[in-house]
Write a protein that holds these residues in place. Structure first.
Motif, PDB file in Angstrom:
ATOM      1  N   GLU A  61      24.804  18.403  -5.822  1.00  0.00           N
ATOM      2  CA  GLU A  61      24.251  17.053  -5.658  1.00  0.00           C
ATOM      3  C   GLU A  61      23.283  17.152  -4.493  1.00  0.00           C
ATOM      4  O   GLU A  61      23.682  17.487  -3.373  1.00  0.00           O
ATOM      5  CB  GLU A  61      25.360  16.039  -5.381  1.00  0.00           C
ATOM      6  N   LEU A  62      22.006  16.891  -4.745  1.00  0.00           N
ATOM      7  CA  LEU A  62      20.951  17.164  -3.770  1.00  0.00           C
ATOM      8  C   LEU A  62      20.247  15.891  -3.332  1.00  0.00           C
ATOM      9  O   LEU A  62      20.132  14.936  -4.095  1.00  0.00           O
ATOM     10  CB  LEU A  62      19.928  18.120  -4.375  1.00  0.00           C
ATOM     11  N   ARG A  74       5.410  18.998  -6.647  1.00  0.00           N
ATOM     12  CA  ARG A  74       6.798  19.466  -6.696  1.00  0.00           C
ATOM     13  C   ARG A  74       7.643  18.758  -5.638  1.00  0.00           C
ATOM     14  O   ARG A  74       7.252  18.653  -4.477  1.00  0.00           O
ATOM     15  CB  ARG A  74       6.835  20.971  -6.471  1.00  0.00           C
ATOM     16  N   LEU A  75       8.800  18.255  -6.061  1.00  0.00           N
ATOM     17  CA  LEU A  75       9.757  17.668  -5.117  1.00  0.00           C
ATOM     18  C   LEU A  75      10.672  18.774  -4.590  1.00  0.00           C
ATOM     19  O   LEU A  75      11.100  19.639  -5.350  1.00  0.00           O
ATOM     20  CB  LEU A  75      10.596  16.585  -5.798  1.00  0.00           C
ATOM     21  N   ARG A  76      10.952  18.728  -3.305  1.00  0.00           N
ATOM     22  CA  ARG A  76      11.813  19.725  -2.680  1.00  0.00           C
ATOM     23  C   ARG A  76      13.125  19.059  -2.279  1.00  0.00           C
ATOM     24  O   ARG A  76      13.126  17.932  -1.800  1.00  0.00           O
ATOM     25  CB  ARG A  76      11.114  20.351  -1.489  1.00  0.00           C
ATOM     26  N   TRP A  77      14.240  19.810  -2.470  1.00  0.00           N
ATOM     27  CA  TRP A  77      15.574  19.250  -2.278  1.00  0.00           C
ATOM     28  C   TRP A  77      16.313  19.987  -1.186  1.00  0.00           C
ATOM     29  O   TRP A  77      15.951  21.090  -0.793  1.00  0.00           O
ATOM     30  CB  TRP A  77      16.348  19.333  -3.600  1.00  0.00           C
ATOM     31  N   ARG A  78      17.377  19.369  -0.715  1.00  0.00           N
ATOM     32  CA  ARG A  78      18.235  19.988   0.299  1.00  0.00           C
ATOM     33  C   ARG A  78      19.671  19.509   0.079  1.00  0.00           C
ATOM     34  O   ARG A  78      19.904  18.513  -0.610  1.00  0.00           O
ATOM     35  CB  ARG A  78      17.761  19.648   1.706  1.00  0.00           C
ATOM     36  N   ALA A  79      20.597  20.235   0.696  1.00  0.00           N
ATOM     37  CA  ALA A  79      22.014  19.878   0.570  1.00  0.00           C
ATOM     38  C   ALA A  79      22.754  20.403   1.785  1.00  0.00           C
ATOM     39  O   ALA A  79      22.315  21.334   2.441  1.00  0.00           O
ATOM     40  CB  ALA A  79      22.610  20.480  -0.691  1.00  0.00           C
ATOM     41  N   PHE A 189      17.829  11.197  -5.888  1.00  0.00           N
ATOM     42  CA  PHE A 189      18.790  12.303  -5.863  1.00  0.00           C
ATOM     43  C   PHE A 189      18.675  13.098  -7.155  1.00  0.00           C
ATOM     44  O   PHE A 189      18.098  12.643  -8.151  1.00  0.00           O
ATOM     45  CB  PHE A 189      20.220  11.793  -5.669  1.00  0.00           C
ATOM     46  N   PHE A 190      19.236  14.299  -7.120  1.00  0.00           N
ATOM     47  CA  PHE A 190      19.161  15.232  -8.242  1.00  0.00           C
ATOM     48  C   PHE A 190      20.424  16.070  -8.230  1.00  0.00           C
ATOM     49  O   PHE A 190      20.905  16.441  -7.159  1.00  0.00           O
ATOM     50  CB  PHE A 190      17.920  16.113  -8.068  1.00  0.00           C
TER      51      PHE A 190
END
Length: 197
Positions: A61-62, A74-79, A189-190
């Motif tokens: 879950e990001l 481009r979307l960038r994600w983190r966790a 969220f992603f």
């Protein structure tokens, strides 16, 4: 009392054989099979439920990594635990904030992106068409679009789907430029979840 017992027990070699009951062999066989069945059942129970942990379920879950300006679509994600509700169990994030799958299987993907500074009531006429896409971007030979969502004049795009993914597949999420996603974790969220290995 001893004399009575002695008279009932035949002596050795007296020629008087003890009668054999035909069901005695069947009882012995049933007892042996019951014991063997109990041993097999206990073994299988321990193998399937007792001693082994259930297979790991890869999931992530990001949250949006909204540091810096968007230079491409481009979307960038983190966790991480410091972010609250975001986590990674199995999949990995690469240096560009893209999610990489570590195990083959069928995954449930879900995404929600809310546009920043957007209100469906105060939109200017003729806004640029916003498109959100999720796809496999690497390996290049396996590149494919998995979701393509429009905002349809609103501020939110959300969807989910089941899709097979392979070890090494990297998922990319893209949002039409110059639109900006909301950095709020409740709005953007992603995530993925392995549902069948």
């Amino acid at each position: 009392m001893r004399r009575g017992l002695r008279a009932m027990v035949p002596e050795e070699g007296s020629g008087c054989p003890l009668p054999r009951l035909p069901w005695a062999a069947a009882l012995r066989l049933a007892l042996v099979l019951s014991l063997a069945g109990a041993v097999v059942c206990c073994f299988l129970r321990d193998q399937l439920w007792g001693q082994h942990e259930p297979p790991a379920r890869d999931m992530a879950e990001l949250q949006l990594n909204h540091t810096g300006l968007r230079q491409d679509n481009r979307l960038r994600w983190r966790a991480g635990p410091a972010l609250g509700r975001s986590f990674l169990h199995g999949p990995k994030l690469d240096d560009n904030g893209q999610l990489s799958v570590q195990r083959d299987g069928i995954y449930r993907l879900h995404i929600q992106v809310t546009l920043a500074n957007c209100s469906s009531f105060t939109r200017a006429p003729g806004p640029p068409r916003a498109t959100l896409t999720v796809g496999i971007c690497t390996p290049a030979a396996h590149s494919i679009s998995l979701l393509r969502l429009g905002f349809h004049g609103g501020c939110v795009a959300t969807s989910q789907r089941l899709t097979p993914l392979a070890h090494g597949d990297t998922l990319c999420t893209n949002l039409t430029l110059p639109l900006l996603p909301s950095p709020n974790a409740d709005e953007t969220f992603f995530g993925v979840q392995l549902v069948h290995p």
